[in-house]
Enzyme design. Structure first.
Site, PDB file in Angstrom:
ATOM      1  N   HIS A 110      28.264  -5.015 -32.656  1.00 38.69           N
ATOM      2  CA  HIS A 110      29.270  -5.763 -31.894  1.00 38.69           C
ATOM      3  C   HIS A 110      28.580  -6.267 -30.625  1.00 38.69           C
ATOM      4  O   HIS A 110      27.647  -5.633 -30.129  1.00 38.69           O
ATOM      5  CB  HIS A 110      30.392  -4.781 -31.549  1.00 38.69           C
ATOM      6  N   ASP A 142      27.694   3.789 -30.988  1.00 40.78           N
ATOM      7  CA  ASP A 142      28.937   3.054 -30.762  1.00 40.78           C
ATOM      8  C   ASP A 142      29.961   3.593 -31.757  1.00 40.78           C
ATOM      9  O   ASP A 142      29.901   3.291 -32.951  1.00 40.78           O
ATOM     10  CB  ASP A 142      28.671   1.552 -30.970  1.00 40.78           C
ATOM     11  N   GLN A 149      34.649   2.117 -33.977  1.00 38.58           N
ATOM     12  CA  GLN A 149      35.348   2.018 -35.260  1.00 38.58           C
ATOM     13  C   GLN A 149      35.307   3.331 -36.039  1.00 38.58           C
ATOM     14  O   GLN A 149      36.011   3.469 -37.037  1.00 38.58           O
ATOM     15  CB  GLN A 149      34.730   0.901 -36.119  1.00 38.58           C
ATOM     16  N   LYS A 190      41.877   1.769 -30.068  1.00 43.69           N
ATOM     17  CA  LYS A 190      41.700   1.622 -31.523  1.00 43.69           C
ATOM     18  C   LYS A 190      42.097   2.904 -32.251  1.00 43.69           C
ATOM     19  O   LYS A 190      42.095   2.960 -33.470  1.00 43.69           O
ATOM     20  CB  LYS A 190      40.247   1.258 -31.842  1.00 43.69           C
ATOM     21  N   CYS A 234      33.298 -10.831 -32.707  1.00 41.40           N
ATOM     22  CA  CYS A 234      32.336 -10.389 -31.675  1.00 41.40           C
ATOM     23  C   CYS A 234      31.047  -9.897 -32.319  1.00 41.40           C
ATOM     24  O   CYS A 234      30.463  -8.891 -31.868  1.00 41.40           O
ATOM     25  CB  CYS A 234      32.926  -9.297 -30.785  1.00 41.40           C
TER      26      CYS A 234
HETATM   27  N1  PLP Z   1      32.051  -1.797 -30.782  1.00 28.99           N
HETATM   28  C1  PLP Z   1      32.730  -2.033 -31.908  1.00 28.99           C
HETATM   29  C2  PLP Z   1      32.099  -1.657 -33.221  1.00 28.99           C
HETATM   30  C3  PLP Z   1      33.978  -2.636 -31.864  1.00 28.99           C
HETATM   31  O1  PLP Z   1      34.645  -2.883 -32.987  1.00 28.99           O
HETATM   32  C4  PLP Z   1      34.526  -2.970 -30.600  1.00 28.99           C
HETATM   33  C5  PLP Z   1      35.830  -3.637 -30.514  1.00 28.99           C
HETATM   34  O2  PLP Z   1      36.259  -4.317 -31.415  1.00 28.99           O
HETATM   35  C6  PLP Z   1      33.795  -2.675 -29.460  1.00 28.99           C
HETATM   36  C7  PLP Z   1      32.557  -2.089 -29.581  1.00 28.99           C
HETATM   37  C8  PLP Z   1      34.325  -2.987 -28.097  1.00 28.99           C
HETATM   38  O3  PLP Z   1      35.456  -2.205 -27.834  1.00 28.99           O
HETATM   39  P1  PLP Z   1      36.338  -2.460 -26.536  1.00 28.99           P
HETATM   40  O4  PLP Z   1      36.672  -3.926 -26.537  1.00 28.99           O
HETATM   41  O5  PLP Z   1      37.529  -1.598 -26.761  1.00 28.99           O
HETATM   42  O6  PLP Z   1      35.530  -2.072 -25.363  1.00 28.99           O
END
Ligand code: PLP
Length: 414
Positions: free
Chosen positions: A129, A206, A209, A232, A371
């Site tokens: 992401h 990370d 998900q 999430k 993203c």
């Molecule tokens: N990493 C992953 C794999 C994501 O799916 C997301 C959000 O969709 C993020 C990071 C970023 O999360 P946040 O926008 O809640 O900071």
């Protein structure tokens, strides 16, 4: 995080806790298939949030009065709740952040600025992401470090041979996702962390998900840092955490300065509080943290492993029904390796058109690059449609998705 035979979730009972799921969209019953963007919130989470403001509202860690004590106790209990949920050895391992993005920026700044220098390698993957790419690009630019990438195979998995080869080059840090937000791929986190540790490489996982969709145990995973977002995982927006191996604190500098994170401030210089407070400048999202603890309570009552098994089932139903429609599904073939996420391209149709037609049937999906622009490029698409399932979705909803896509294909063919 594998699917096991477990008692099925009582989805009807779960759905009763989410009033929004009983509402309509475009005159049809809402079918919410966008939980990878943000999950819906159960009544208990909304109540925890309002209860904090109605009965305990006060700033935390500051005053000695009754309410301040109540708020601080609730806030610190929530930290302990997060630690227990992720298998961290102590509440002090949890740094509150606004979410995954801020947690990853925290590592790249607080740890990265001190430990990464010119010529050092920062290892990432092609399936990240933007939140796990851009902070490292910025660090590389600041420090003169090099970015390296683990490629993604045609079936949407990390090329593990390449990962091990890159790790053998002893990068300073390896930052990778536990589960792709596009492909659904669940990466072998523990094995990668083990290999990284052997190479003397710091690991940043990370977990945005992963945490909402299966049991997480950071101790068993063996990672140095684990980032996630509350929103999430049934929690409120604007709160999340960076879970740190305690020893990492010794190698980190404060990254944001201000109230709370200090020990003593003079006009010319300051000393700092112990971690984790050292990394929590300013007034925290205390009510949201407390509500996040309620979300984790809810998830745990549902049994994260049962949630995962349920999502595998829905993913299988959707994939099986979509395949005959000629759509291209990105990511692993086996639903067990990508629970909850089905991202697809309908040849000849723009994802926004697909999403708009689905929306007309009350079905909420996401269309776009998710993203993850480099990953879109890897698969030769600019955008895709993504349906994402969670514990409150039903088999009928998975089938409704395929019916909607079939109708979209027929509509545009005409
Ligand atoms: N990493 C992953 C794999 C994501 O799916 C997301 C959000 O969709 C993020 C990071 C970023 O999360 P946040 O926008 O809640 O900071």
């Amino acid at each position: 995080m594998t699917a096991t035979a477990r008692p099925a979730l009582d989805v009807a009972a779960i759905r009763r806790e989410f009033p929004i799921l009983a509402t309509e969209a475009r005159g049809r019953p809402l079918v919410y298939l966008d939980s990878a963007a943000t999950s819906q919130k159960p009544r208990s989470v909304v109540e925890a949030l309002s209860d904090f403001y109605l009965t305990s509202n006060s700033n935390v860690h500051r005053s000695v009065h009754h309410l301040a004590e109540r708020a601080t106790t609730a806030f610190e209990s929530a930290r302990a709740r997060v630690a227990r949920f992720v298998g961290a050895p102590a509440p002090e391992c949890v740094v509150w952040t606004r979410g995954t993005t801020e947690a990853l920026n925290l590592v790249a700044n607080a740890w990265g600025s001190r430990n990464v220098g010119p010529g050092d390698a920062i290892l990432l993957t092609e399936m990240e992401h933007h939140a796990n790419l851009v902070p490292w690009q910025m660090l590389a630019k600041r420090t003169g470090a090099r970015l390296r990438f683990v490629p993604v195979t045609d079936d949407g998995r990390l090329d593990l041979e390449a990962a091990h080869a890159r790790l053998a080059e002893r990068p300073k840090v390896f930052a990778f996702t536990a589960k792709s937000n596009v492909l659904g791929t669940e990466n072998p986190v523990a094995g990668l962390c083990r290999a990284a540790r052997a190479a003397g490489t710091v690991t940043v996982v990370d977990g945005a998900q992963a945490l909402p969709h299966g049991p997480v145990d950071v101790t068993a995973l063996g990672c140095d840092f684990f980032a996630f977002s509350g929103h999430k995982a049934l929690g409120p927006m604007g709160v999340g955490a960076l879970v740190c191996r305690r020893e990492m604190y010794d190698a980190m500098d404060p990254w944001q300065g201000g109230g709370e994170m200090i020990r003593r401030v003079r006009l010319e210089e300051s000393t700092y509080a112990e971690a984790p407070i050292r990394f929590e400048a300013g007034t925290p999202a205390a009510a949201d943290a407390v509500a996040l603890a309620a979300a984790l309570d809810f998830l745990e009552r549902c049994d994260p492993a049962a949630v995962h098994a349920h999502e595998v089932r829905l993913t299988a139903i959707a994939m099986e029904a979509l395949r005959p429609l000629g759509v291209r599904i990105l990511g692993p073939e086996d639903p067990a390796d990508r629970a909850g996420i089905v991202t697809f391209d309908v040849p000849g149709l723009h994802p926004h058109d697909v999403a708009t037609l689905l929306d007309g049937r009350g079905i909420a999906v996401r269309a776009g690059h998710h993203c993850a622009q480099p990953l879109m490029k890897r698969f030769g698409v600019v955008a895709t449609t993504r349906a994402s399932f969670y514990l409150y979705n039903t088999e009928d909803e998975a089938a409704a998705l395929a019916d909607g896509v079939r109708a979209a294909v027929e509509y545009f063919r005409r």
